[in-house]
Design a protein around this motif. Structure first.
Motif, mmCIF file in Angstrom:
data_model
loop_
_atom_site.group_PDB
_atom_site.id
_atom_site.type_symbol
_atom_site.label_atom_id
_atom_site.label_comp_id
_atom_site.label_asym_id
_atom_site.label_seq_id
_atom_site.Cartn_x
_atom_site.Cartn_y
_atom_site.Cartn_z
ATOM 1 N N MET A 186 2.388 57.897 -36.773
ATOM 2 C CA MET A 186 1.326 57.605 -35.838
ATOM 3 C C MET A 186 1.278 56.094 -35.560
ATOM 4 S SD MET A 186 -2.682 58.706 -35.974
ATOM 5 C CE MET A 186 -2.296 60.359 -36.468
ATOM 6 N N THR A 243 3.958 55.092 -33.171
ATOM 7 C CA THR A 243 3.624 55.484 -31.798
ATOM 8 C C THR A 243 2.653 54.489 -31.191
ATOM 9 O OG1 THR A 243 3.988 57.817 -32.295
ATOM 10 C CG2 THR A 243 2.655 57.316 -30.358
ATOM 11 N N SER A 283 3.591 57.310 -21.468
ATOM 12 C CA SER A 283 3.131 57.239 -22.860
ATOM 13 C C SER A 283 4.006 58.068 -23.794
ATOM 14 C CB SER A 283 1.684 57.721 -22.957
ATOM 15 O OG SER A 283 0.849 56.909 -22.182
ATOM 16 N N VAL A 330 6.163 58.171 -28.230
ATOM 17 C CA VAL A 330 6.294 59.235 -29.223
ATOM 18 C C VAL A 330 7.767 59.450 -29.566
ATOM 19 C CG1 VAL A 330 5.876 61.674 -29.716
ATOM 20 C CG2 VAL A 330 4.174 60.363 -28.449
ATOM 21 N N ASN A 371 3.741 66.664 -29.095
ATOM 22 C CA ASN A 371 3.139 65.327 -29.096
ATOM 23 C C ASN A 371 3.348 64.616 -27.768
ATOM 24 O OD1 ASN A 371 1.807 64.796 -31.577
ATOM 25 N ND2 ASN A 371 3.776 64.681 -32.608
ATOM 26 N N LEU A 406 0.197 63.817 -25.434
ATOM 27 C CA LEU A 406 -0.158 62.416 -25.172
ATOM 28 C C LEU A 406 -0.047 62.103 -23.684
ATOM 29 C CD1 LEU A 406 -1.116 59.852 -26.532
ATOM 30 C CD2 LEU A 406 1.276 59.196 -26.830
ATOM 31 N N LYS A 437 -5.805 55.374 -25.102
ATOM 32 C CA LYS A 437 -4.541 55.620 -25.795
ATOM 33 C C LYS A 437 -4.688 55.908 -27.286
ATOM 34 C CE LYS A 437 -1.522 52.984 -22.760
ATOM 35 N NZ LYS A 437 -0.595 51.865 -22.656
ATOM 36 N N THR A 466 -4.017 59.451 -29.135
ATOM 37 C CA THR A 466 -2.880 59.532 -30.052
ATOM 38 C C THR A 466 -3.295 60.142 -31.376
ATOM 39 O OG1 THR A 466 -1.825 57.607 -29.024
ATOM 40 C CG2 THR A 466 -1.120 58.177 -31.257
#
Length: 112
Positions: free
Chosen positions: A1, A4, A17, A21, A65, A69, A80, A84
């Motif tokens: 995480m 990212t 975005s 990921v 993901n 996202l 964001k 996330t």
């Protein structure tokens, strides 16, 4: 995480975005496999089979993901970082069960 989030800040704002990921996934795959195998599920043997299955489950998580996202940030306009955390948290729970029942599954006699 954290990777990212780092990529979300480092990449130009014009990039989707979901790219953040994918980059985080590529950087963390090996470490995640070793950590899941040794710390979370504590299994032995079948390294190649476990790795292939791990990549399969993680690839599904990667797609979820990225799509989640992309939807949350770029389509719905959610902030964001909170997006996330929520998306990756939900996918992480699902991935845990995928790893438990598929990636690192052992037959009862092998667990003895």
């Amino acid at each position: 995480m954290a990777l990212t989030v780092m990529w979300l800040y480092l990449l130009p704002g014009s990039w989707p975005s979901a790219v953040s990921v994918a980059l985080a996934y590529c950087l963390s795959l090996g470490v995640a496999f070793v950590a899941h195998r040794t710390l979370v599920f504590r299994v032995r043997g079948h390294v190649l089979r476990d790795f292939v299955r791990f990549v399969a489950v993680n690839s599904g998580g990667l797609v979820l993901n990225m799509a989640g996202l992309q939807l949350a940030v770029d389509v719905l306009g959610c902030p964001k970082i909170p997006a996330t955390v929520v998306v990756m948290g939900l996918v992480a729970v699902g991935s845990f069960f995928g790893h438990r029942y598929y990636s690192f599954r052992r037959s009862p006699e092998a667990a003895s």
